[in-house]
Design a protein around this motif. Structure first.
Motif, PDB file in Angstrom:
ATOM      1  N   LEU A   1       0.869  -1.110   0.090  1.00 56.31           N
ATOM      2  CA  LEU A   1       0.079  -0.045  -0.179  1.00 56.31           C
ATOM      3  C   LEU A   1       0.573   1.250  -0.004  1.00 56.31           C
ATOM      4  O   LEU A   1       0.735   2.164  -0.875  1.00 56.31           O
ATOM      5  N   LEU A   2       1.861   1.452   0.834  1.00 57.37           N
ATOM      6  CA  LEU A   2       2.775   2.451   0.949  1.00 57.37           C
ATOM      7  C   LEU A   2       3.402   2.695  -0.471  1.00 57.37           C
ATOM      8  O   LEU A   2       3.872   3.784  -0.813  1.00 57.37           O
TER       9      LEU A   2
ATOM     10  N   SER B   1      -4.868   0.122  12.490  1.00 61.46           N
ATOM     11  CA  SER B   1      -3.716   0.795  13.287  1.00 61.46           C
ATOM     12  C   SER B   1      -2.510   0.814  12.337  1.00 61.46           C
ATOM     13  O   SER B   1      -1.868   1.704  12.559  1.00 61.46           O
ATOM     14  N   LEU B   2      -2.211  -0.549  11.735  1.00 58.64           N
ATOM     15  CA  LEU B   2      -0.940  -0.446  10.964  1.00 58.64           C
ATOM     16  C   LEU B   2      -1.010   0.470   9.751  1.00 58.64           C
ATOM     17  O   LEU B   2       0.051   1.341   9.611  1.00 58.64           O
ATOM     18  N   ASN B   3      -1.872   0.732   9.099  1.00 61.08           N
ATOM     19  CA  ASN B   3      -1.816   1.426   7.987  1.00 61.08           C
ATOM     20  C   ASN B   3      -2.255   2.845   8.366  1.00 61.08           C
ATOM     21  O   ASN B   3      -1.337   3.659   7.609  1.00 61.08           O
ATOM     22  N   ILE B   4      -2.931   3.074   9.322  1.00 63.54           N
ATOM     23  CA  ILE B   4      -2.926   4.496   9.514  1.00 63.54           C
ATOM     24  C   ILE B   4      -1.655   5.032  10.284  1.00 63.54           C
ATOM     25  O   ILE B   4      -1.120   6.275   9.684  1.00 63.54           O
ATOM     26  N   ALA B   5      -1.118   4.394  10.988  1.00 61.79           N
ATOM     27  CA  ALA B   5       0.268   4.849  11.698  1.00 61.79           C
ATOM     28  C   ALA B   5       1.415   4.989  10.270  1.00 61.79           C
ATOM     29  O   ALA B   5       2.070   6.045  10.406  1.00 61.79           O
ATOM     30  N   CYS B   6       1.374   4.041   9.344  1.00 58.65           N
ATOM     31  CA  CYS B   6       2.398   4.285   8.603  1.00 58.65           C
ATOM     32  C   CYS B   6       2.139   5.222   7.506  1.00 58.65           C
ATOM     33  O   CYS B   6       2.917   6.068   7.104  1.00 58.65           O
ATOM     34  N   LEU B   7       0.755   5.647   7.181  1.00 55.73           N
ATOM     35  CA  LEU B   7       0.580   6.601   6.138  1.00 55.73           C
ATOM     36  C   LEU B   7       0.691   7.897   6.884  1.00 55.73           C
ATOM     37  O   LEU B   7       1.051   8.868   6.036  1.00 55.73           O
ATOM     38  N   VAL B   8       0.225   8.143   7.998  1.00 56.47           N
ATOM     39  CA  VAL B   8       0.514   9.347   8.712  1.00 56.47           C
ATOM     40  C   VAL B   8       1.985   9.651   8.756  1.00 56.47           C
ATOM     41  O   VAL B   8       2.681  10.662   8.520  1.00 56.47           O
ATOM     42  N   MET B   9       2.977   8.616   8.876  1.00 55.28           N
ATOM     43  CA  MET B   9       4.457   8.748   9.315  1.00 55.28           C
ATOM     44  C   MET B   9       4.962   9.573   7.631  1.00 55.28           C
ATOM     45  O   MET B   9       5.945  10.035   7.581  1.00 55.28           O
ATOM     46  N   CYS B  10       4.483   8.779   6.651  1.00 54.95           N
ATOM     47  CA  CYS B  10       5.209   8.911   5.339  1.00 54.95           C
ATOM     48  C   CYS B  10       4.371   9.876   4.351  1.00 54.95           C
ATOM     49  O   CYS B  10       5.125  10.271   3.532  1.00 54.95           O
ATOM     50  N   TYR B  11       3.143  10.243   4.708  1.00 57.90           N
ATOM     51  CA  TYR B  11       2.524  11.061   3.482  1.00 57.90           C
ATOM     52  C   TYR B  11       1.772  12.213   4.052  1.00 57.90           C
ATOM     53  O   TYR B  11       1.259  12.298   5.135  1.00 57.90           O
ATOM     54  N   ASP B  12       1.467  13.275   3.302  1.00 54.77           N
ATOM     55  CA  ASP B  12       0.578  14.376   3.777  1.00 54.77           C
ATOM     56  C   ASP B  12      -0.295  14.424   2.803  1.00 54.77           C
ATOM     57  O   ASP B  12      -0.425  14.045   1.724  1.00 54.77           O
TER      58      ASP B  12
ATOM     59  N   LYS C   1      -4.924  15.493  -2.630  1.00 53.38           N
ATOM     60  CA  LYS C   1      -3.467  15.582  -3.270  1.00 53.38           C
ATOM     61  C   LYS C   1      -2.476  14.691  -2.177  1.00 53.38           C
ATOM     62  O   LYS C   1      -2.460  15.455  -1.089  1.00 53.38           O
ATOM     63  N   VAL C   2      -1.939  13.747  -2.637  1.00 52.02           N
ATOM     64  CA  VAL C   2      -1.004  12.896  -1.785  1.00 52.02           C
ATOM     65  C   VAL C   2       0.444  13.097  -2.012  1.00 52.02           C
ATOM     66  O   VAL C   2       0.785  13.065  -3.242  1.00 52.02           O
ATOM     67  N   THR C   3       1.157  13.531  -1.093  1.00 50.36           N
ATOM     68  CA  THR C   3       2.655  13.917  -1.635  1.00 50.36           C
ATOM     69  C   THR C   3       3.512  13.041  -0.264  1.00 50.36           C
ATOM     70  O   THR C   3       2.992  13.047   0.957  1.00 50.36           O
ATOM     71  N   VAL C   4       4.529  12.411  -0.488  1.00 50.42           N
ATOM     72  CA  VAL C   4       5.369  11.746   0.041  1.00 50.42           C
ATOM     73  C   VAL C   4       6.225  12.755   0.923  1.00 50.42           C
ATOM     74  O   VAL C   4       6.532  13.805   0.735  1.00 50.42           O
ATOM     75  N   ARG C   5       6.422  12.564   2.348  1.00 57.28           N
ATOM     76  CA  ARG C   5       7.021  13.612   3.239  1.00 57.28           C
ATOM     77  C   ARG C   5       8.512  13.936   2.959  1.00 57.28           C
ATOM     78  O   ARG C   5       8.678  15.182   3.090  1.00 57.28           O
ATOM     79  N   SER C   6       9.267  13.305   2.242  1.00 59.61           N
ATOM     80  CA  SER C   6      10.432  13.765   1.810  1.00 59.61           C
ATOM     81  C   SER C   6      11.168  12.518   1.124  1.00 59.61           C
ATOM     82  O   SER C   6      10.671  11.470   0.856  1.00 59.61           O
ATOM     83  N   GLU C   7      12.307  12.776   0.319  1.00 57.48           N
ATOM     84  CA  GLU C   7      12.906  11.835  -0.246  1.00 57.48           C
ATOM     85  C   GLU C   7      13.436  10.636   0.480  1.00 57.48           C
ATOM     86  O   GLU C   7      13.458   9.453   0.014  1.00 57.48           O
ATOM     87  N   GLU C   8      13.963  10.867   1.821  1.00 53.26           N
ATOM     88  CA  GLU C   8      14.186   9.870   2.780  1.00 53.26           C
ATOM     89  C   GLU C   8      13.126   8.908   2.947  1.00 53.26           C
ATOM     90  O   GLU C   8      13.154   7.613   2.810  1.00 53.26           O
TER      91      GLU C   8
ATOM     92  N   LYS D   1      10.620   2.370  -0.888  1.00 57.71           N
ATOM     93  CA  LYS D   1      11.102   1.612  -2.059  1.00 57.71           C
ATOM     94  C   LYS D   1      12.048   0.277  -1.378  1.00 57.71           C
ATOM     95  O   LYS D   1      11.705  -0.776  -1.873  1.00 57.71           O
ATOM     96  N   GLU D   2      12.667   0.657  -0.338  1.00 62.77           N
ATOM     97  CA  GLU D   2      13.702  -0.556  -0.115  1.00 62.77           C
ATOM     98  C   GLU D   2      12.793  -1.453   0.593  1.00 62.77           C
ATOM     99  O   GLU D   2      13.169  -2.859   0.712  1.00 62.77           O
ATOM    100  N   ASP D   3      11.866  -1.044   1.647  1.00 62.28           N
ATOM    101  CA  ASP D   3      10.984  -2.102   2.232  1.00 62.28           C
ATOM    102  C   ASP D   3      10.080  -2.873   1.078  1.00 62.28           C
ATOM    103  O   ASP D   3       9.884  -3.979   1.421  1.00 62.28           O
TER     104      ASP D   3
END
Length: 439
Positions: free
Chosen positions: A109-110, A373-384, A408-415, A421-423
């Motif tokens: 999903l991420l 729980s899993l998805n909301i935590a990850c989405l909040v961490m990675c996306y705006d 409009k969804v944007t990733v928080r940073s290149e990091e 991608k690595e995961d």
């Protein structure tokens, strides 16, 4: 009846609650008692479950359209055996096994968000459907985008059939001579389409099981296993499996969409979602803030009941007014997870009735809670999330297969993008051909 169905902002639900904790409605030949407060829902639905486990007859929605296969719409004689086998989904061992599958699908999903942010709403549905598909039918989801959209349409039409026909409000009409059943042809056409779609998902799985080559699944290890002794026939087994697929995928999709809307409407709240108790509280607030179910299916009394000086005869339907109950709090339109930080935030069914209650409670609510729980935590961490146009926070457009509201969804940073991608590469979920309709 017509007013309730044409009430997108649920003003009638609120107006009916102004009469008190309980409101009597006469709808056709049926009598409903709306339960408008947490207190009466707890006292009647939770504590008197042995009396409130019935379901009123619905010749169209339950009979013709569902072929008496959807247990949610059946009386105890019709759902007891089905729920018995479904309860294996709630065992602690099963939930631990499913956790790894949920994490894998969340990783995909991420990545889908990263490569196709404009299809965020489709990714929600693919995730939810893939998890429950693997649990129920076995193996990762390999359906096309059209097949997933068709299944979502089945859910939309089957839910939409509830209360759509006058016959469900006047069940006595079913006893008329067959040549007077002018409604039947329309609903039977819908039933055949529903049945054939179910078969296209069910038969390949059943054939794999018969051939001894099926992967582990609820169908292989419980529903069709000799030791379980499910007493229903093949069609009943198919409806048991597919209704779990429907319920498990559609409600999770809708909850994730509500989360996206909350991110637009209350972006300040998302900055506090780095603590797990707060994440758990946020899930409950997602379900309270914009209830998926304005009314629960009626809990019909199987015998007479006395309650606080009132006499309720057998056959009366007790219906949770989800809008009124969810808004029985301070500033109900404000998205405020802190209202759930009461020591019970990790139990999504405590003080919240969107999973139902009593003996009709959703058998898979713990599974849904873990996934959210899993998805909301990850989405909040990675996306705006930001609005990409005008929207109405009360209009979730749950039954749309297109974008329900502009985001409009944007990733928080290149990091963040690099880590995603690595995961995804490490877990082998980047083989998807990004940009094609199968996603």
């Amino acid at each position: 009846m017509h007013s309730i169905r044409k009430d997108p902002d649920h003003e009638m639900h609120r107006d009916l609650a102004k009469y008190g904790e309980m409101t009597t409605l006469h709808l056709g030949s049926k009598t409903w008692i709306l339960l408008n407060s947490q207190r009466v829902v707890s006292e009647i639905i939770a504590k008197k479950g042995s009396l409130t486990n019935g379901c009123s007859p619905m010749p169209v929605a339950s009979g013709i359209v569902s072929r008496y296969g959807r247990s949610l719409l059946l009386p105890p004689s019709g759902w007891t055996e089905k729920r018995r086998v479904m309860h294996s989904l709630l065992s602690g061992t099963a939930l631990r096994q499913y956790a790894a599958w949920q994490e894998l699908e969340s990783t995909q999903l991420l990545a889908e968000y990263l490569f196709q942010p404009e299809l965020w709403y489709r990714h929600h549905y693919r995730y939810a459907n893939s998890v429950v598909h693997r649990i129920v039918l076995g193996g990762r989801l390999v359906k096309t985008g059209k097949e997933l959209a068709d299944l979502q349409d089945v859910v939309t039409h089957s839910i939409g059939s509830i209360g759509s026909s006058m016959v469900d409000w006047f069940p006595e009409l079913e006893s008329l001579s067959k040549f007077l059943h002018l409604w039947r042809a329309h609903w039977e056409k819908l039933a055949v389409w529903n049945y054939n779609l179910y078969r296209s998902w069910w038969v390949p799985v059943r054939e794999q099981i018969n051939a001894g080559i099926a992967p582990p699944s609820f169908v292989r290890d419980v529903l069709l296993h000799d030791d379980t002794k499910f007493t229903g026939d093949d069609q009943e087994a198919m409806y048991v499996a597919m209704q779990i697929i429907e319920a498990g995928s559609d409600t999770t999709r809708e909850a994730l969409n509500i989360f996206a809307m909350a991110s637009l409407y209350h972006p300040d709240v998302m900055t506090d979602m780095d603590k797990m108790p707060y994440i758990c509280a946020s899930i409950k607030e997602v379900l309270r803030w914009r209830p998926i179910f304005p009314f629960t299916p009626d809990h019909v009394l199987t015998s007479d009941m006395e309650f606080e000086g009132y006499h309720f005869p057998a056959g009366v339907g007790l219906v949770i007014n989800g809008i009124a109950v969810c808004e029985e709090c301070e500033d109900p339109d404000i998205f405020n997870p802190e209202r759930w930080l009461d020591g019970h935030e990790t139990d999504a069914a405590h003080g919240l009735w969107q999973f139902g209650g009593g003996r009709h409670i959703c058998v898979g609510y713990r599974l849904a809670q873990r996934g959210l729980s899993l998805n909301i935590a990850c989405l909040v961490m990675c996306y705006d999330y930001a609005a990409a146009g005008s929207y109405n926070s009360h209009r979730l457009n749950h039954h749309s297969t297109d974008e329900p509201f502009p985001v409009k969804v944007t990733v928080r940073s290149e990091e963040h993008a690099k880590l995603i991608k690595e995961d995804a590469t490490r877990n082998g979920v980047l083989e998807t051909k990004w940009g094609r309709s199968e996603i």
